[in-house]
Write a protein that holds these residues in place. Structure first.
Motif, short mmCIF file in Angstrom:
data_model
loop_
_atom_site.label_atom_id
_atom_site.label_comp_id
_atom_site.label_asym_id
_atom_site.label_seq_id
_atom_site.Cartn_x
_atom_site.Cartn_y
_atom_site.Cartn_z
N PRO A 315 0.80 -1.23 0.00
CA PRO A 315 0.00 0.00 0.00
C PRO A 315 0.83 1.27 0.00
N MET A 316 2.17 1.14 0.04
CA MET A 316 3.00 2.35 0.14
C MET A 316 2.79 3.35 -1.01
N PRO A 317 2.62 2.88 -2.26
CA PRO A 317 2.35 3.84 -3.35
C PRO A 317 1.00 4.55 -3.21
N GLU A 318 0.10 4.04 -2.38
CA GLU A 318 -1.15 4.75 -2.13
C GLU A 318 -0.91 6.00 -1.29
N ILE A 319 0.16 5.97 -0.51
CA ILE A 319 0.49 7.09 0.37
C ILE A 319 1.50 8.01 -0.30
N ILE A 320 2.62 7.43 -0.76
CA ILE A 320 3.63 8.20 -1.49
C ILE A 320 3.38 7.97 -2.97
N THR A 321 2.67 8.88 -3.57
CA THR A 321 2.20 8.69 -4.95
C THR A 321 3.22 9.12 -6.00
N LYS A 322 4.32 9.77 -5.57
CA LYS A 322 5.37 10.16 -6.51
C LYS A 322 6.39 9.03 -6.63
N LYS A 323 6.54 8.48 -7.83
CA LYS A 323 7.42 7.34 -8.04
C LYS A 323 8.88 7.66 -7.73
N LYS A 324 9.27 8.92 -7.87
CA LYS A 324 10.68 9.29 -7.65
C LYS A 324 11.08 9.15 -6.19
N PHE A 325 10.11 8.98 -5.29
CA PHE A 325 10.41 8.81 -3.87
C PHE A 325 10.23 7.35 -3.42
N LEU A 326 10.10 6.46 -4.39
CA LEU A 326 9.92 5.04 -4.11
C LEU A 326 11.08 4.24 -4.69
N PHE A 327 11.32 3.06 -4.13
CA PHE A 327 12.38 2.17 -4.63
C PHE A 327 11.93 0.72 -4.57
N ASN A 328 12.56 -0.10 -5.38
CA ASN A 328 12.30 -1.53 -5.40
C ASN A 328 13.00 -2.18 -4.21
N HIS A 329 12.24 -2.83 -3.33
CA HIS A 329 12.82 -3.41 -2.12
C HIS A 329 13.71 -4.63 -2.41
N LEU A 330 13.74 -5.07 -3.66
CA LEU A 330 14.59 -6.19 -4.03
C LEU A 330 15.88 -5.72 -4.72
N ASN A 331 16.05 -4.41 -4.85
CA ASN A 331 17.17 -3.86 -5.61
C ASN A 331 17.99 -2.92 -4.74
N VAL A 332 19.13 -3.41 -4.24
CA VAL A 332 19.98 -2.60 -3.37
C VAL A 332 20.52 -1.38 -4.10
N ASN A 333 20.93 -1.56 -5.34
CA ASN A 333 21.51 -0.44 -6.10
C ASN A 333 20.51 0.70 -6.29
N GLU A 334 19.25 0.33 -6.49
CA GLU A 334 18.22 1.36 -6.66
C GLU A 334 18.07 2.16 -5.37
N LEU A 335 18.13 1.49 -4.24
CA LEU A 335 18.05 2.18 -2.95
C LEU A 335 19.28 3.06 -2.72
N VAL A 336 20.45 2.54 -3.06
CA VAL A 336 21.69 3.31 -2.92
C VAL A 336 21.60 4.60 -3.73
N ASN A 337 21.19 4.51 -4.96
CA ASN A 337 21.11 5.69 -5.83
C ASN A 337 20.11 6.72 -5.32
N LEU A 338 18.99 6.24 -4.77
CA LEU A 338 17.98 7.17 -4.29
C LEU A 338 18.46 7.88 -3.01
N ILE A 339 19.05 7.14 -2.09
CA ILE A 339 19.55 7.76 -0.86
C ILE A 339 20.64 8.78 -1.19
N GLU A 340 21.50 8.45 -2.16
CA GLU A 340 22.58 9.36 -2.53
C GLU A 340 22.04 10.70 -3.01
N LYS A 341 20.94 10.68 -3.73
CA LYS A 341 20.34 11.93 -4.20
C LYS A 341 19.96 12.83 -3.02
N PHE A 342 19.54 12.21 -1.93
CA PHE A 342 19.16 13.00 -0.75
C PHE A 342 20.39 13.45 0.03
N ILE A 343 21.44 12.65 0.03
CA ILE A 343 22.67 13.04 0.73
C ILE A 343 23.27 14.30 0.09
N ILE A 344 23.32 14.31 -1.23
CA ILE A 344 23.91 15.46 -1.93
C ILE A 344 22.85 16.52 -2.25
#
Length: 380
Positions: A315-344
């Protein structure tokens, strides 16, 4: 609308977590003018619910049933015998079951499902054998109760679709409503800390410890990011349980980045009065869970004016409806890239995320939840 509006609430199995929080907020925000009396049956009444008596001692009645102590035998005795006796004793007109199953079905039985794990086949495979058996039993109890109840409340569209598909039941034959949990919109966010004024970058995850909460996924991402950004820190907050002690904690020690640097912290259960301060002191909240009915923790974080990202499952996409703030929980690299955007803070993504969260949480509040719930309970 029926003449008698005495509601009996089965809260016997609510011992901790989101279920208790939901019930407290429902009663605390309930318009008592719409009912005659509400009787709430607990295994044990804690101080949180005793506060509710102050609202109206004539309308709110708390019942404690300690028969057979806290054993499984006691739970089933209550479900099979005590609930019938108490329901008729207090001349109730509606039965509201908050833990997903019952063996007693008066004419106006309303069922609330708050546990989606028995219906998530992929996540069930991650559990140890004892928990698998327990979830299998709950699956059949939930299914039986859904088919027998007059009305069903689901917490999210995802939960409704998954459960009805799994039990092979046509939604057209069911009287149901999707009613989300709420959030306290009066939470004080004045202590929000500007991340650009800090030397560290604090990442937070608040959740119970279970396989489907995916703490290891976040640690793997953190390990990669730490090599490039040594000023980042990671904190887990959650009540220690057997899975944490026996499975997770030994795994944590295998990650060198966690044991050799003062950058990883684990906090045991934190009371609600303190948790919002922990949210506000963080620079990014990450929610990698892959099994949720409706994640109240996600709403809490979003209300604290900090950046929030989540897995794109359930149900998470029902709450956070912007795809750019979501990540695939099976893909570590996707999570790494998204967190890095917030760090910088690439393209000021932090500010964009906080602004989005501010708008998104306006759709959720406990007053609305209570109003929708009591209307669904009382009216045909």
């Amino acid at each position: 609308m029926v003449k008698n509006k005495n509601i009996f609430i089965d809260a016997y199995s609510l011992t901790e977590g989101g279920g208790k929080r939901y019930l407290y907020e429902f009663i605390n925000n309930l318009d008592l003018l719409k009912i005659d009396k509400v009787y709430i049956a607990f295994r044990k009444i804690d101080n949180t619910f005793k506060k509710l008596k102050k609202r109206n001692t004539n309308k709110i009645h708390l019942i404690e049933s300690k028969l057979f102590n806290y054993s499984i035998l006691g739970k089933f005795f209550f479900k099979l015998v005590s609930i019938r006796f108490l329901y008729h004793k207090y001349q109730c007109s509606h039965l509201f079951v908050t833990d997903g199953y019952t063996f007693f079905f008066p004419h106006k039985t309303i069922l609330l499902n708050q546990n989606i794990l028995p219906f998530e086949k992929y996540e069930l495979n991650k559990l140890e054998i004892f928990l698998k058996i327990k979830m299998k039993i709950l699956f059949y109890l939930f299914k039986y109760s859904i088919l027998k109840s007059k009305k069903i409340i689901f917490l999210s569209k995802y939960a409704k679709d998954l459960i009805l598909k799994t039990i092979k039941y046509n939604s057209n034959d069911l009287n149901y409503s999707v009613i989300n949990h709420g959030i306290d919109l009066d939470v004080n966010t004045s202590h929000f800390i500007n991340t650009e004024q800090k030397n560290e970058f604090d990442i937070l995850y608040v959740s119970s410890f279970f396989p489907y909460k995916n703490h290891i996924l976040l640690i793997k991402a953190f390990q990669v990011l730490f090599l490039k950004y040594p000023h980042i820190k990671l904190t887990f907050v959650g009540k220690f349980n057997s899975y944490f002690r026996d499975i997770l904690k030994p795994k944590f020690s295998k990650f060198r980045v966690l044991s050799s640097n003062n950058n990883f912290f684990i906090k045991d259960f934190v009371p609600m009065s303190e948790i919002f301060q922990i949210y506000r002191q963080s620079d990014l909240f990450v929610f990698p869970s892959s099994c949720e009915n409706f994640p109240n923790i996600l709403l809490e974080a979003m209300s604290c004016k900090i950046p929030v990202i989540s897995s794109d499952y359930g149900p998470m996409p029902e709450i956070i409806t912007k795809k750019k703030f979501l990540f695939n929980h099976l893909n570590v690299n996707e999570l790494v890239n998204l967190i890095e955007k917030f760090i910088i803070n690439k393209n000021k993504i932090r500010e964009e995320n906080i602004s989005f969260c501010d708008q998104a949480i306006k759709h959720y509040n406990w007053s609305r939840t209570a109003e929708q719930t009591i209307k669904f309970i009382l009216y045909d």
